[in-house]
Design a protein around this motif. Structure first.
Motif: not given
Ligand SMILES: Nc1ncnc2c1ncn2[C@@H]1O[C@H](COP(=O)(O)OP(=O)(O)OP(=O)(O)O)[C@@H](O)[C@H]1O
Length: 785
Positions: A117-122, A171-176, A211-217
């Motif tokens: 996904p381009s967002r990931l590449v960027d 995950l990014t592809e599923d985001e649609q 950064p567009y995914l919600n990640t919690v630690c």
């Protein structure tokens, strides 16, 4: 049928020729060298799919011999190769081996050409990540195919993104899908890490890449509230330590029923820090339809059991394989003989000479030693300690400060520093020997990361010499055995570092000082500048001389040679007799005496207090004798070699003592209450988090844990406990050792009593037999650095 993938040359995996196994029905090959970039990813995928019957094997090596030919010793990391191989056999795997073929074609590793996904590449590119590292390349396609994976690669080679990139892509592809963006959504990814620092690091790596995914630690030692509210807002990725994850599940804040991807990072460390039951409880409660990836440096029985029970026909990817060298390339290894006392005095010199102003991590066995070494260093070099008794908040501040270069030396226990990714660590000092080869690899792997260069120095006592050799065999590495830096080297390095800092002086400030500088140069020439550099380096007074035998400050090492036509037997008594004749004070004060090993030479080297040595050198001496000052070990005379040093410290060498069985037995005595059966969350009940803490009651000096469940310095506690034992046994042995010194020269005024528990020397007063924190003369404190 699964496969075993090995790579013998990290960072050189560029262009791969994949051939079917010679014994496979078809011998067609898929050459990936000249694929056009657009179709690159699809071809990779296709190539792999077509192989799903008989697996691939590259053609460069005739037949891969994956089993190491060397015999494994208990606790040897070679065992892990066997284990990996055994695991492959258990899963009925065949061998695949990736070998570099021809010149590097970096296009094939180019992340912009992998259909990501381009967002990931960027975001990857903005972090300077443009090409896949070998482990990432090896995991990429099978992970995208949904395969379960077991993998290992050397430290610092990018394992986090090896699972991170394919998962983020999914995950990014599923985001649609709108339902996957709703607030309150349940996590689809669960990453388990053995320590909170590692968990935070993994989370950071994923967050920065997507950064567009919600990640919690989530990890222990901090309030539940912020973690609970982050989870309730909806989350894509949860990274955490097993203890806290279980607590959150019990409290209904974390639901794992939508998890699609499970990652177990540093699985063997879960075992080492006592999380095995927690991990199994979590795995039992995950949806069975999921993809699992397990990363582990070694394959203890428990990890193999996990793999068999919870992974589905996993592909094993081993980028360490039968490569002898388990460390990343680019790490230069030195071993330096020292005594428990001299370690302390040479430490800051090592930092000065080998780190050259860069970052250093010093590893100690116990939390208390970490504190004391750090405290002692602080007199000359900015330093902080990191271990499990330090609050989470302070640890984070410490790590941030170190990352940002606010101080340059971090003194840490093993578990504290495990898995830490701190960019640009130049030097690792093993202040005490690690307990096993894996610990050595992990400690040293804090430098030389992501293809950079670094240095690791192992300090050992003469009684540990054989252990160092075992370590070389187990890790497949070679140390260069060197002497501690001579004072000249320390001064030279200090001068260079001071010169480097001059570039940071603002030009306007320089202007103010220019007239005075000109005047000084006219009057004194270059010595004015030299004086300024000496002052800035902290050497306004000449450094006191240091023994080449014990490395203790205030001592000078001299050499006495008797003419070879003198036929009288030469012994230590000959030295004291000579000194009595020439200068009785020298005879009274003489320290260590060593006879020169070369039989053709009649002579000895010995230590004298600096001032006495100066006086002795001015005395007339009887003909037939030559006395001289030695300034550099091993290089001074052609025939003299520094004899083995008498050890004045505890035999605190636990290397190889702890098999997995022993580890778990030891843990058994402190195992968590209420966790004997896998069973489940329900059985733990709401109070279990308190119970978990409840078992850690001891806060003894040995390094016992406090409320530090996830960060878990359990191995340090182990070390501490044994250190104490070592101290006890040394106390007995030390009577002999110190007694010898005392007999020779009377230099050691205080012979350790049999009741002494601590074998090393105090950081405050320098006397052996007690620790700085027990020092009776804290008011009389003197600096050793
Ligand atoms: N393809 C890449 N290009 C450049 N840098 C990378 C790449 N992949 C990872 N890195 C960087 O390399 C460093 C090491 O990565 P990472 O922490 O994942 O290694 P590791 O193998 O997990 O190490 P360890 O075994 O010590 O935990 C990180 O700073 C990471 O951002």
């Amino acid at each position: 049928m699964a496969s075993l993938i090995g790579v013998s040359s990290i960072y050189q995996i560029p262009t791969l020729e994949l051939y079917q196994r010679p014994n496979a029905a078809s011998t067609s090959s898929v050459r990936l060298q000249s694929l056009d970039s657009k179709s690159h990813f699809n071809n990779l995928l296709r190539a792999h799919r077509h192989s799903s019957g008989p697996p691939f094997k590259t053609g460069l090596k005739p037949t891969p011999t994956f089993l190491p030919s060397a015999v494994a010793t208990p606790n040897s990391s070679l065992l892990s190769q066997e284990a990996f191989k055994g695991l492959a056999r258990d899963f009925d795997q065949n061998d695949i081996e990736f070998q570099p073929a021809g010149p590097t074609n970096t296009d094939e590793l180019d992340i912009s050409k992998l259909d990501l996904p381009s967002r990931l590449v960027d975001s990857l590119q903005s972090r300077g990540i443009t090409h896949l590292f070998p482990i990432q390349r090896a995991v990429f396609v099978p992970a995208l195919e949904g395969r379960d994976i077991i993998a290992r690669a050397k430290t610092g080679t990018g394992k986090t993104l090896a699972f991170g990139i394919p998962i983020i892509k999914g995950l990014t592809e599923d985001e649609q899908e709108p339902s996957l963006r709703r607030s309150g959504r349940l996590p689809r990814v669960l990453v388990l890490a053995p320590t909170r620092e590692l968990a935070k690091q993994v989370e950071k790596e994923i967050k920065e890449s997507a950064p567009y995914l919600n990640t919690v630690c989530v990890y222990g030692g901090v309030s539940y509230v912020s973690q609970q509210s982050a989870l309730s807002r909806g989350v894509d990725v949860v990274v955490g330590t097993p203890g806290r994850i279980i607590d959150l599940i019990n409290g209904n804040s974390l639901k794992l029923n939508e998890v699609q991807y499970l990652v177990l990072d540093e699985a063997d460390q879960m075992l080492a820090v006592g999380f095995e039951e927690d991990v199994e409880v979590i795995l039992e409660n995950l949806p069975s339809q999921r993809q699992s990836m397990l990363f582990s440096a070694t394959m203890p029985a428990w990890v193999k059991k996990l793999a068999r029970k919870y992974l589905n026909n996993p592909l094993t990817i081993d980028l360490v394989g039968d490569e002898e060298e388990k460390l990343a390339e680019g790490i230069k290894l030195y071993a330096i003989a020292a005594t428990a006392t001299s370690k302390r005095s040479i430490l800051s010199d090592l930092v000065t000479v080998y780190a050259k102003g860069g970052k250093t991590i010093v590893f100690t066995q116990t939390k208390r030693d970490a504190d004391e070494v750090s405290l002692a260093l602080t007199n000359s070099i900015a330093s902080e300690a990191l271990h499990g008794d330090i609050s989470q908040h302070q640890r984070e501040r410490t790590l941030n400060g170190f990352r940002q270069g606010k101080f340059t030396v971090l003194v840490a226990t093993d578990v504290a520093a495990r898995g830490l990714d701190i960019p640009n660590v130049d030097l690792i000092i093993h202040y005490e020997l690690p307990n096993d080869p894996e610990t050595f690899v992990h400690r040293s792997g804090r430098t030389g990361r992501a293809g950079k260069h670094g240095t690791a120095i192992l300090l050992y006592t003469s009684s540990q010499r054989r252990t160092v050799r075992s370590l070389e065999r187990d890790v497949g590495c070679k140390f260069e055995f060197v002497s501690p830096p001579a004072m000249e080297e320390v001064l030279e390095s200090s001068a260079q570092q001071v010169v480097a800092t001059l570039t940071g002086v603002h030009p306007e400030s320089v202007q103010f000082f220019t007239p005075t500088a000109q005047k000084l140069i006219e009057e004194q020439g270059t010595s004015a500048l030299a004086a300024a550099l000496a002052q800035l380096s902290g050497f306004s007074r000449p450094p006191s001389s240091r023994s080449l035998i014990t490395h203790e400050q205030g001592w000078t090492t001299l050499q006495l040679i008797r003419d070879s036509d003198n036929t009288r037997y030469f012994s230590a008594r000959s030295v004291t007799g000579f000194l009595s004749d020439v200068f009785s004070s020298a005879a009274d004060e003489v320290g260590k005496i060593h006879i020169i090993a070369d039989e053709r030479v009649q002579g000895a080297v010995f230590d004298l207090p600096e001032e006495i040595a100066k006086e002795l050198l001015n005395k007339d001496i009887p003909p037939g004798n030559t006395i001289s000052k030695i300034t550099k070990a091993l290089h001074v005379t052609l025939y003299w070699q520094l004899p083995p040093l008498q050890d004045d410290g505890p035999p605190s060498d636990f290397y190889g003592r702890f098999s997995d069985r022993e580890r778990s037995n030891r843990r058994g005595s402190t195992s968590r209450g209420g966790f004997t059966s896998r069973g489940g969350f329900a059985s733990r009940g709401g109070s279990t988090s308190r119970d978990r803490r409840g078992f850690k009651t001891s806060r003894g000096w040995e390094g016992e844990d406090s409320d530090d469940d996830d960060f878990s310095d359990r191995s340090s506690r182990r070390g501490g406990r044994n250190f104490k034992t070592g101290g006890n046994s040394w106390s007995r042995a030390s009577g002999k050792s110190s007694g010898d010194d005392w007999l020779i020269g009377g230099r050691r005024s205080s012979r350790p009593s049999s009741s002494d528990r601590f074998g090393g020397a105090c950081f405050n007063c320098g006397e052996s037999g007690h620790r700085a924190s027990d020092c009776p003369s804290t008011s009389n404190r003197r600096s050793f650095f």
